[in-house]
Scaffold this active site. Structure first.
Site, PDB file in Angstrom:
ATOM      1  N   PRO A   2      -6.719  -0.789  33.933  1.00  0.00           N
ATOM      2  CA  PRO A   2      -6.531   0.398  33.095  1.00  0.00           C
ATOM      3  C   PRO A   2      -5.473   1.319  33.705  1.00  0.00           C
ATOM      4  O   PRO A   2      -5.554   1.676  34.873  1.00  0.00           O
ATOM      5  CB  PRO A   2      -7.901   1.095  33.113  1.00  0.00           C
ATOM      6  CG  PRO A   2      -8.837   0.155  33.752  1.00  0.00           C
ATOM      7  CD  PRO A   2      -8.053  -0.858  34.515  1.00  0.00           C
ATOM      8  N   GLU A   3      -4.485   1.675  32.920  1.00  0.00           N
ATOM      9  CA  GLU A   3      -3.452   2.604  33.377  1.00  0.00           C
ATOM     10  C   GLU A   3      -3.840   4.010  32.908  1.00  0.00           C
ATOM     11  O   GLU A   3      -4.799   4.179  32.160  1.00  0.00           O
ATOM     12  CB  GLU A   3      -2.093   2.198  32.806  1.00  0.00           C
ATOM     13  CG  GLU A   3      -1.635   0.801  33.201  1.00  0.00           C
ATOM     14  CD  GLU A   3      -0.981   0.759  34.582  1.00  0.00           C
ATOM     15  OE1 GLU A   3      -0.942   1.797  35.267  1.00  0.00           O
ATOM     16  OE2 GLU A   3      -0.504  -0.322  34.969  1.00  0.00           O
ATOM     17  N   ARG A 111     -15.266  -7.127  38.120  1.00  0.00           N
ATOM     18  CA  ARG A 111     -14.547  -7.441  39.363  1.00  0.00           C
ATOM     19  C   ARG A 111     -14.851  -6.456  40.485  1.00  0.00           C
ATOM     20  O   ARG A 111     -14.398  -6.636  41.611  1.00  0.00           O
ATOM     21  CB  ARG A 111     -13.053  -7.560  39.093  1.00  0.00           C
ATOM     22  CG  ARG A 111     -12.777  -8.752  38.175  1.00  0.00           C
ATOM     23  CD  ARG A 111     -11.318  -9.101  38.094  1.00  0.00           C
ATOM     24  NE  ARG A 111     -10.763  -9.447  39.396  1.00  0.00           N
ATOM     25  CZ  ARG A 111      -9.473  -9.644  39.612  1.00  0.00           C
ATOM     26  NH1 ARG A 111      -8.624  -9.510  38.625  1.00  0.00           N
ATOM     27  NH2 ARG A 111      -9.034  -9.960  40.807  1.00  0.00           N
ATOM     28  N   LYS A 152      14.611   9.185  50.955  1.00  0.00           N
ATOM     29  CA  LYS A 152      14.059   7.846  50.712  1.00  0.00           C
ATOM     30  C   LYS A 152      15.135   6.908  50.173  1.00  0.00           C
ATOM     31  O   LYS A 152      15.673   7.130  49.090  1.00  0.00           O
ATOM     32  CB  LYS A 152      12.900   7.936  49.711  1.00  0.00           C
ATOM     33  CG  LYS A 152      11.654   8.608  50.296  1.00  0.00           C
ATOM     34  CD  LYS A 152      10.491   8.475  49.321  1.00  0.00           C
ATOM     35  CE  LYS A 152       9.156   8.758  49.981  1.00  0.00           C
ATOM     36  NZ  LYS A 152       8.958  10.165  50.366  1.00  0.00           N
TER      37      LYS A 152
END
Ligand SMILES: [Zn+2]
Length: 271
Positions: A2-3, A111, A152
């Protein structure tokens, strides 16, 4: 998995169900999730007072009680079902919340990568995790992102997937946002121009909002709170479209692995 938009859909479903109800009892059928549900969980929940609402912080669901918070992450396969009093347990049912009207909210997670934790102080929970801002909040903006990426040199896609930079956008939506911003996922983060960072942030919010409006999008089956499927396939422009033609230039979409994740993009449109 699920996002964020799917979690938002679940949150909205739960809020329709729990309106003005209390948790009368809690049954823990299987303690083992990502972390073991502690023995104190049941009493904490029952003594937490009225359940006021469910909020979302990135991909976490936060059950707000009068006296505390239950923080739930759905992991890979977590889902909530609403059932009547005579419900018979199903495989992978972990936790059962029995509400004041006898209906049951059941957390199922085949899961077991989800988690449930009861906290009295929610801010310290999220602070201790070194989380970046929520992507739909005001504190996620172009000047914040520019500051974060200044040193970065990793690919911008990997940086946007870092939870310490921004929380829980997810692979699908990062890919879609970079396509709309016309920024290559491979660009070193600190090479982004300010106007590009602005577009990345803007489209990140746009794609998430569109997906929320559509009720969440995903590849896999997922259950909305209440038991129906909560996923509507949104129109993904690059994600999962390797080899298909780009909607804006008609050249094939590519897929490159970045930090072990598939990264779909158009090498012609995204620079
Ligand atoms: Zn293209």
């Amino acid at each position: 998995m699920p996002e964020l938009p799917e979690v938002e859909t679940v949150k909205r479903g739960l809020n329709e169900i729990i309106k003005r109800k209390k948790i009368k009892d809690v049954k823990i059928h299987k303690r083992q999730l990502r972390y073991l549900i502690p023995k104190s969980f049941k009493n904490n929940m029952i003594n937490a007072g009225a359940l006021l609402e469910v909020e979302r912080r990135a991909k976490y669901l936060v059950f707000v009680f009068k006296h505390g918070y239950m923080i739930n992450h759905l992991g890979m396969t977590g889902n909530w079902k609403l059932k009547k009093n005579d419900y018979k347990l199903e495989k992978h049912d972990h936790v059962e919340l029995i509400m004041s009207d006898q209906q049951r909210l059941i957390y199922n997670d085949p899961r077991r990568f989800g988690s449930m934790i009861y906290e009295e102080d929610i801010d310290s929970f999220f602070k201790s995790k070194n989380h970046g801002p929520e992507p739909l909040g005001h504190s996620y903006n172009a000047s914040y992102l520019l500051k974060k990426i200044a040193n970065k040199s990793a690919p911008i896609k990997s940086v946007l997937m870092d939870q310490a930079v921004v929380l829980g956008v997810g692979n699908i939506y990062v890919s879609e946002a970079l396509f709309r911003a016309k920024v290559s996922p491979l660009r070193p983060a600190n090479a982004l121009k300010p106007e590009e960072a602005k577009l990345v942030v803007k489209y990140c919010k746009t794609v998430l909002k569109e997906a929320i409006k559509a009720g969440g999008s995903t590849i896999k089956d997922f259950k909305k709170a209440g038991g129906e499927s909560g996923y509507f396939q949104t129109r993904l422009k690059v994600y999962g479209r390797e080899g298909q033609l780009c909607i804006s230039c008609d050249l094939p979409i590519a897929n490159v692995k970045l930090a072990g994740r598939s990264s779909f993009w158009c090498p012609h449109c995204q620079k």
